[in-house]
Design a protein around this motif. Structure first.
Motif, PDB file in Angstrom:
ATOM      1  N   HIS A  41     -50.357 -20.673-114.404  1.00 19.56           N
ATOM      2  CA  HIS A  41     -48.913 -20.726-114.633  1.00 19.56           C
ATOM      3  C   HIS A  41     -48.055 -20.069-113.543  1.00 19.56           C
ATOM      4  N   PRO A  42     -48.409 -18.842-113.087  1.00 18.89           N
ATOM      5  CA  PRO A  42     -47.545 -18.240-112.048  1.00 18.89           C
ATOM      6  C   PRO A  42     -47.438 -19.111-110.800  1.00 18.89           C
ATOM      7  N   ALA A  43     -48.561 -19.651-110.341  1.00 17.83           N
ATOM      8  CA  ALA A  43     -48.523 -20.494-109.144  1.00 17.83           C
ATOM      9  C   ALA A  43     -47.715 -21.766-109.394  1.00 17.83           C
ATOM     10  N   VAL A  44     -47.808 -22.267-110.621  1.00 19.01           N
ATOM     11  CA  VAL A  44     -47.070 -23.491-110.952  1.00 19.01           C
ATOM     12  C   VAL A  44     -45.560 -23.219-110.952  1.00 19.01           C
ATOM     13  N   LEU A  45     -45.173 -22.053-111.447  1.00 12.13           N
ATOM     14  CA  LEU A  45     -43.744 -21.701-111.430  1.00 12.13           C
ATOM     15  C   LEU A  45     -43.236 -21.595-109.992  1.00 12.13           C
ATOM     16  N   GLU A  46     -44.038 -20.989-109.128  1.00 10.48           N
ATOM     17  CA  GLU A  46     -43.643 -20.881-107.725  1.00 10.48           C
ATOM     18  C   GLU A  46     -43.567 -22.273-107.086  1.00 10.48           C
ATOM     19  N   ALA A  68     -42.195 -26.651-115.996  1.00 10.09           N
ATOM     20  CA  ALA A  68     -42.293 -26.420-114.558  1.00 10.09           C
ATOM     21  C   ALA A  68     -42.922 -27.594-113.806  1.00 10.09           C
ATOM     22  N   VAL A  69     -43.367 -28.610-114.503  1.00 13.15           N
ATOM     23  CA  VAL A  69     -44.033 -29.700-113.787  1.00 13.15           C
ATOM     24  C   VAL A  69     -43.187 -30.969-113.825  1.00 13.15           C
ATOM     25  N   ARG A  70     -43.408 -31.805-112.822  1.00 14.36           N
ATOM     26  CA  ARG A  70     -42.647 -33.050-112.720  1.00 14.36           C
ATOM     27  C   ARG A  70     -43.158 -34.100-113.688  1.00 14.36           C
ATOM     28  N   LEU A  71     -44.434 -33.951-114.077  1.00 15.20           N
ATOM     29  CA  LEU A  71     -45.049 -34.960-114.940  1.00 15.20           C
ATOM     30  C   LEU A  71     -46.260 -34.329-115.610  1.00 15.20           C
ATOM     31  N   THR A  72     -46.425 -34.579-116.918  1.00 14.64           N
ATOM     32  CA  THR A  72     -47.658 -34.194-117.610  1.00 14.64           C
ATOM     33  C   THR A  72     -48.271 -35.456-118.173  1.00 14.64           C
ATOM     34  N   LEU A  73     -49.553 -35.677-117.979  1.00 19.30           N
ATOM     35  CA  LEU A  73     -50.212 -36.809-118.608  1.00 19.30           C
ATOM     36  C   LEU A  73     -51.459 -36.330-119.331  1.00 19.30           C
ATOM     37  N   ASP A  74     -51.600 -36.810-120.557  1.00 16.66           N
ATOM     38  CA  ASP A  74     -52.729 -36.467-121.407  1.00 16.66           C
ATOM     39  C   ASP A  74     -53.730 -37.613-121.256  1.00 16.66           C
TER      40      ASP A  74
END
Ligand SMILES: Cc1ncc(C[n+]2csc(CCOP(=O)(O)OP(=O)(O)O)c2C)c(N)n1
Ligand SMILES: [Mg+2]
Length: 597
Positions: free
Chosen positions: A107-112, A149-155
């Motif tokens: 998560h921290p890296a994704v926020l950055e 924080a993400v542009r796209l989530t796919l399950d």
């Protein structure tokens, strides 16, 4: 063949076809299909493994990096992505984790990456849907965990081997990469593919699937490669005749990632350039050292009528104050991203491109304006040096600003510095004066003190050249695990220079540093740690040297950067608040004298 194993191989083929060159993997069981596929692909690249993709399938750039800690793995990917962007490459970086808490550690890296617009592809292995919500081991709600924080989530459901499955996976991967690169949005950033895998997870002797482009999508659009992808792609000199200046007293503020456009706008118009170290624009005659102290002066900062902002300025209160001052016109130029930087909510206009007029110099304020800033900059730099010299004459540990000066002086054109948050980046901002700047990178997206060692490792591995990191001691300790590079992994050429003042000293320069609160603040803000950095380095098998004086500092910084090493520089925290006040007073008085002449 196991559908999971086959799907993982198809995914790896698609990643390579779509331009992924670096993958970071943290170990785990559920991600086994991907781990095996990546290990085989990486080995094939170096000629050590079998021909994995069938005849004609090559793995041109796929390099696998394995790390134990997902938080460090995420920041390693941030570093690799920063390196790619700085080198002008449009390149997503993938990170693979197993299921459970492993995902949250990204998560921290994704926020950055979100704030910095870095294309990370998060490939998190998950249990198949029938095991979710059953209390099955290491099974949690991974889908949507990183959502804001993400542009796209796919399950992505567990593969079953049905017809068309490979094709669908290639299609999904194409969409994911386009979203990460911001191909259609000019808004690059992280993308999360949650990949369910059902047992069996381990390959047998089967051959890899035939390479195929079936399902891959060529997505048109101008991929955003970072704001003018600094460094590698310098804008060429627009040698266009200048029109008469409009006389509005203007400064160019270049925040993080501004890129060379800021330099050229300042140069073409004869405007002072107030450029942060990570702007990619802090060089040449218009770049004013110690500018934040000059902004405090009525005869300089007080005269500004217009500010052209590129990149995201975050380092100084003075710039923020200038941007909200009534009567100051603010023009923001922000070629990419959903948001534009305007924390003061004062920008009247936001442009997505640099107007050609700004590169032709038809708005210049006249030469006197720049000459005054330059004279003040020279006087300020001299005053800073004198104050530091005087401080050192008293004996005792080196002031941190002396270390910053030395780092800046050793940062020549073509060199690379990764700078940590807190004082290191601000000290560099105060003292750096570069004719030709080194490449300076830092996690300024959210200015965290986490993940910085790993980010620097990623930058060094991604650029494949020596890098110097410059961080505070708490920043170092926060990600000391980033030093862990297993014996099977490529070791970066990275020298980590730690300004060790035994805690966090930035607070001493803020309101919290008011002497009234000194006793409480020491425990809850400065957080002294007493850690033995040398012993930690020994534990990680990393070379360490401790430096306490100028001579040793210069020897350490001049040494060739080979392999991973730490230089611990003992600096003074006790005097920081007073020293900065003395420095400011010396600068103001020197500038007054210089401008009166
Ligand atoms: C992840 C994270 N936690 C907390 C902070 C708040 N913070 C900002 S600077 C700082 C202290 C940094 O200390 P150090 O790295 O030693 O640098 P110094 O201030 O001493 O120069 C802290 C805790 C942050 N930026 N990021
Ligand atoms: Mg510190």
């Amino acid at each position: 063949m196991s559908p999971s194993v086959r799907a993982a191989r198809v995914l790896v083929q698609a990643l390579v076809d779509l331009g992924v060159r670096h993958v970071v993997l943290a170990p785990g069981s559920r991600s086994a299909p991907l781990a095996y596929a990546l290990a085989q692909a990486a080995a094939a690249r170096t000629g050590e493994g079998p021909e994995v993709g069938g005849p004609g399938w090559s793995v041109p750039g796929l390099e696998l990096h394995v790390r134990i800690d997902e938080r460090a793995a995420g920041f390693l990917a941030v570093g690799l992505a920063r390196a790619a962007r700085a080198a002008g490459r449009v390149e997503p970086v993938a990170v693979v984790t197993t299921s459970g808490t492993a995902v949250a550690n990204l998560h921290p890296a994704v926020l950055e990456a979100d704030r910095a617009g870095l294309p990370l592809l998060l490939l998190t292995a998950d249990r198949p849907h029938e095991l979710r919500g059953t209390g099955a081991n290491q099974t949690t709600h991974q889908v949507g965990l990183l959502a804001p924080a993400v542009r796209l989530t796919l399950d992505v459901p567990a593969p079953t081997g049905r017809p068309g499955e490979d094709r669908d996976l290639r299609h999904v991967t194409s969409r994911a990469i386009a979203a990460a690169l911001g191909t259609r949005t000019a808004d690059p950033g992280p993308v999360h593919l949650d990949l369910a895998y059902r047992e069996p997870l381990v390959p047998g002797e089967e051959a890899w699937p035939e390479p195929s482009r079936d399902g891959l999508v060529e997505v048109d659009g101008a991929p955003a490669a970072g704001v003018a992808s600094s460094w590698a792609a310098r804008v060429s000199d627009p040698a266009v005749p200048a029109a008469p200046p409009d006389g509005v007293r203007t400064v160019v503020v270049a925040g993080d990632g501004a890129g060379p456009a800021a330099f050229w706008i300042a140069a073409a118009n004869g405007w002072p350039l107030l450029a942060e170290p990570t702007s990619g624009a802090r060089e040449g005659r218009n770049a004013i050292p110690a500018y934040r102290l000059l902004l405090d002066l009525p005869e300089l900062g007080g005269q500004v009528q217009r500010v052209v902002v590129l990149g995201r300025p975050t380092l100084s209160r003075q710039v923020q104050t200038l941007l909200v001052r009534p009567g100051v016109e603010v023009l923001v130029i922000a070629p990419e991203g959903r948001d534009w930087p305007d924390a003061g909510r004062s920008a009247a206009r936001v442009l997505s491109h640099v107007p050609p007029g700004l590169l032709r110099g038809n708005l210049g304020a006249g030469s006197d304006w720049l000459a005054r800033w330059r004279a003040a900059g020279v006087a300020a730099a001299g005053a800073v040096t004198m104050t530091l010299r005087a401080a050192m004459d008293d004996g005792g540990p080196l002031p941190a600003a002396v270390l910053a000066t030395a780092v800046a002086a050793h940062g020549l054109a073509g060199e690379v510095i990764v700078v940590g948050a807190s004082n290191p980046v601000r000290d560099l901002d105060l003292v750096a004066a570069w004719d030709e700047a080194p490449l300076v990178l830092g996690n300024r997206g959210l200015a965290g003190i986490d993940g910085t060692v790993s980010t620097a490792v990623g930058v060094a591995l991604g650029l494949g050249r020596p890098v110097r990191a410059y961080l505070g001691d708490l920043t170092f300790l926060h990600d000391v695990g980033g030093l862990l590079t297993g014996p099977l992994e490529r070791v970066p050429d990275l020298q980590v220079v730690v300004a060790n003042d035994g805690g966090g000293s930035i607070f001493a320069t803020l309101e919290q540093g008011d002497p009234r609160w000194a006793e409480v603040a020491e425990r809850v803000f400065a957080t002294p740690h007493g850690a033995d950095l040398g012993a930690l380095c020994v534990g990680y098998g990393v070379a360490h040297r401790r430096v306490e004086d100028m001579a040793a500092l210069h020897v350490a910084l001049a040494a060739p950067i080979v392999g991973l090493s730490v230089v611990e520089v003992v600096v003074d925290r006790a005097d920081r608040r007073d020293l900065h006040q003395r420095m400011a007073a010396a600068v103001w008085s020197a500038v007054d004298t210089a401008l009166a002449e």
